[in-house]
Design a protein around this motif. Structure first.
Motif, PDB file in Angstrom:
ATOM      1  N   SER A  73       7.373   2.685  -7.075  1.00 45.29           N
ATOM      2  CA  SER A  73       7.605   2.267  -8.452  1.00 45.29           C
ATOM      3  C   SER A  73       6.422   2.655  -9.328  1.00 45.29           C
ATOM      4  O   SER A  73       5.270   2.434  -8.955  1.00 45.29           O
ATOM      5  CB  SER A  73       7.822   0.761  -8.506  1.00 45.29           C
ATOM      6  OG  SER A  73       8.239   0.406  -9.799  1.00 45.29           O
ATOM      7  N   ILE A  74       6.743   3.218 -10.500  1.00 46.25           N
ATOM      8  CA  ILE A  74       5.680   3.556 -11.467  1.00 46.25           C
ATOM      9  C   ILE A  74       5.443   2.295 -12.298  1.00 46.25           C
ATOM     10  O   ILE A  74       5.781   2.205 -13.473  1.00 46.25           O
ATOM     11  CB  ILE A  74       6.103   4.741 -12.366  1.00 46.25           C
ATOM     12  CG1 ILE A  74       6.611   5.917 -11.534  1.00 46.25           C
ATOM     13  CG2 ILE A  74       4.938   5.172 -13.258  1.00 46.25           C
ATOM     14  CD1 ILE A  74       7.159   7.086 -12.359  1.00 46.25           C
ATOM     15  N   SER A  75       4.891   1.304 -11.661  1.00 44.07           N
ATOM     16  CA  SER A  75       4.604   0.025 -12.330  1.00 44.07           C
ATOM     17  C   SER A  75       3.706  -0.775 -11.405  1.00 44.07           C
ATOM     18  O   SER A  75       3.683  -0.542 -10.192  1.00 44.07           O
ATOM     19  CB  SER A  75       5.901  -0.767 -12.555  1.00 44.07           C
ATOM     20  OG  SER A  75       6.472  -1.134 -11.315  1.00 44.07           O
ATOM     21  N   VAL A  76       2.994  -1.720 -11.993  1.00 46.47           N
ATOM     22  CA  VAL A  76       2.218  -2.609 -11.122  1.00 46.47           C
ATOM     23  C   VAL A  76       3.116  -3.740 -10.628  1.00 46.47           C
ATOM     24  O   VAL A  76       3.017  -4.173  -9.480  1.00 46.47           O
ATOM     25  CB  VAL A  76       0.939  -3.126 -11.826  1.00 46.47           C
ATOM     26  CG1 VAL A  76       1.247  -4.003 -13.012  1.00 46.47           C
ATOM     27  CG2 VAL A  76       0.058  -3.873 -10.850  1.00 46.47           C
ATOM     28  N   GLY A  77       4.027  -4.216 -11.506  1.00 45.89           N
ATOM     29  CA  GLY A  77       4.929  -5.294 -11.105  1.00 45.89           C
ATOM     30  C   GLY A  77       6.024  -4.739 -10.205  1.00 45.89           C
ATOM     31  O   GLY A  77       6.476  -3.607 -10.403  1.00 45.89           O
ATOM     32  N   TYR A  78       6.449  -5.552  -9.238  1.00 48.12           N
ATOM     33  CA  TYR A  78       7.520  -5.060  -8.349  1.00 48.12           C
ATOM     34  C   TYR A  78       8.550  -6.158  -8.100  1.00 48.12           C
ATOM     35  O   TYR A  78       9.140  -6.256  -7.026  1.00 48.12           O
ATOM     36  CB  TYR A  78       6.958  -4.495  -7.038  1.00 48.12           C
ATOM     37  CG  TYR A  78       5.978  -5.389  -6.317  1.00 48.12           C
ATOM     38  CD1 TYR A  78       4.625  -5.310  -6.594  1.00 48.12           C
ATOM     39  CD2 TYR A  78       6.399  -6.297  -5.345  1.00 48.12           C
ATOM     40  CE1 TYR A  78       3.719  -6.122  -5.941  1.00 48.12           C
ATOM     41  CE2 TYR A  78       5.497  -7.109  -4.689  1.00 48.12           C
ATOM     42  CZ  TYR A  78       4.160  -7.007  -4.995  1.00 48.12           C
ATOM     43  OH  TYR A  78       3.264  -7.812  -4.347  1.00 48.12           O
ATOM     44  N   VAL A  99      -4.884   1.374 -12.151  1.00 49.37           N
ATOM     45  CA  VAL A  99      -5.007   2.393 -13.201  1.00 49.37           C
ATOM     46  C   VAL A  99      -4.599   1.883 -14.590  1.00 49.37           C
ATOM     47  O   VAL A  99      -4.904   2.524 -15.584  1.00 49.37           O
ATOM     48  CB  VAL A  99      -4.195   3.665 -12.855  1.00 49.37           C
ATOM     49  CG1 VAL A  99      -4.850   4.424 -11.725  1.00 49.37           C
ATOM     50  CG2 VAL A  99      -2.748   3.336 -12.505  1.00 49.37           C
ATOM     51  N   LEU A 100      -3.910   0.751 -14.646  1.00 45.80           N
ATOM     52  CA  LEU A 100      -3.453   0.264 -15.953  1.00 45.80           C
ATOM     53  C   LEU A 100      -4.192  -0.967 -16.449  1.00 45.80           C
ATOM     54  O   LEU A 100      -3.939  -1.432 -17.561  1.00 45.80           O
ATOM     55  CB  LEU A 100      -1.942   0.022 -15.921  1.00 45.80           C
ATOM     56  CG  LEU A 100      -1.409  -1.262 -15.257  1.00 45.80           C
ATOM     57  CD1 LEU A 100       0.102  -1.247 -15.261  1.00 45.80           C
ATOM     58  CD2 LEU A 100      -1.940  -1.456 -13.882  1.00 45.80           C
ATOM     59  N   ASP A 101      -5.127  -1.473 -15.642  1.00 38.07           N
ATOM     60  CA  ASP A 101      -5.746  -2.769 -15.979  1.00 38.07           C
ATOM     61  C   ASP A 101      -6.350  -2.797 -17.389  1.00 38.07           C
ATOM     62  O   ASP A 101      -6.097  -3.715 -18.169  1.00 38.07           O
ATOM     63  CB  ASP A 101      -6.875  -3.106 -14.983  1.00 38.07           C
ATOM     64  CG  ASP A 101      -6.364  -3.265 -13.559  1.00 38.07           C
ATOM     65  OD1 ASP A 101      -5.137  -3.324 -13.364  1.00 38.07           O
ATOM     66  OD2 ASP A 101      -7.212  -3.308 -12.644  1.00 38.07           O
TER      67      ASP A 101
END
Ligand SMILES: O=CC(=O)O
Length: 330
Positions: A73-78, A99-101
């Protein structure tokens, strides 16, 4: 040996696609946004890997994908992963932390500043031509609340929470309370953060920032009784997931003046419904779930997701398997 087949559910930067093509036989959705559910399910018959951004990875999807081995997934949340179903089928799931923090933390500070200093509300006021002599307005009509040196309460002190803390404490001299499942001694040392119970964070903070990931345990985590504990001058900021909050209770708290305002990047239903009362409240700043949306960060997320998928399909150890499915790669 033939390359594993993968399906990519949204257009990704060409550099990331080129990287993937070295290792995988790629097929990518080339329409706007992402494919319909049925369109996606129809693609899965022979794929071994899926690169996605959301949409449930559940039993139905797994049943359409008998060869599937990994979902990246291209996301931190899953929260879109059905972890039980994936574990039972041995399908590895990966995500894109780190990478998004800083990008998400920037947006959270933006939501705090916009709601407290009424930036979006007053921007509309000026652009609509209402700033003129003789309009019967007094200086007080533009007053907002200070962000600097106010008390910030962070619920969910993970990596993004820490990035918010860094900005709030070092940039704005804020005092910091936090609530988290476990204590974070480094955050306490670095930012003078005070670990408190949820109730204390809610009662004492001028800004309550919710960053807790969505899971069955955190669904509707903040409810009516929690808004009732907050100060009438407080702002509520949510950049995690809309479902971590009872949105009807948030609307009521805003309508009845239990809290002063809100900054929201996420909603219970997305895209947010046009008749959602939050959209008609001048004291609420709304964003279309874009916490990580800068070109650089989205590129980094896509590349990290691609690396996760390649590793999972070529026998390497994917750098960011979600913690609940770690046992599948050990
Ligand atoms: O919401 C965005 C993400 O989970 O990356």
């Amino acid at each position: 040996m033939s390359k594993p087949k993968i399906y990519i559910t949204k257009r990704i930067p060409s550099e990331v696609l080129q990287y993937l093509e070295q290792y995988c036989d790629c097929r990518m959705w080339d329409g706007q946004g992402t494919p319909s559910r049925q369109g996606l399910l129809d693609e899965l018959g022979s794929v071994e890997g899926l690169l996605t951004t959301g949409g449930p990875v559940n039993q139905e999807l797994l049943d359409h994908a008998p060869k599937l081995r990994a979902v990246s997934s291209i996301s931190v949340g899953y929260n879109h992963f059905d972890l039980e179903a994936m574990r039972a089928r041995g399908v590895v799931g990966t995500h894109t932390p780190y990478v998004l923090d800083d990008t998400v933390a920037d947006l959270v500070l933006g939501l705090m500043l916009s709601s407290a200093r009424r930036i979006t509300e007053l921007d509309a006021f000026v652009k609509e031509g209402n700033w003129r002599k003789g309009a019967g307005l007094s200086e007080e009509d533009f007053f907002g609340m200070d962000v600097h040196h106010a008390k910030l309460g962070i619920i969910g002190m993970g990596r993004i929470g820490e990035a918010i803390a860094r900005r709030a404490v070092h940039g704005f001299g804020m005092e910091l309370l936090y609530y988290n499942r476990s204590r974070r001694p480094e955050a306490e040392e670095k930012y003078g953060a005070q670990y408190c119970g949820l109730e204390t964070v809610l009662r004492e903070s001028d800004f309550v920032v919710l960053m807790t990931p969505l899971s069955p345990k955190t669904e509707r985590y903040i409810r009516k009784e929690h808004f009732a504990m907050m100060k009438p001058t407080a702002f509520f900021i949510n950049a995690s997931r809309g479902q971590t909050v009872d949105e009807a209770a948030l609307i009521e708290a805003l309508q009845t003046g239990q809290i002063r305002g809100a900054g929201l990047d996420v909603f219970e239903v997305e895209p947010v419904q046009p008749d959602n009362p939050l959209l008609r409240m001048p004291n609420v700043v709304t964003m279309p779930h874009i916490g990580s949306a800068t070109a650089k960060t989205r590129f980094d997320m896509a590349m990290l997701a691609a690396q996760n998928l390649v590793a999972a399909l070529t026998g390497g150890r994917p750098p960011h398997v979600v913690k609940e499915l770690q046992s599948l790669v050990e």
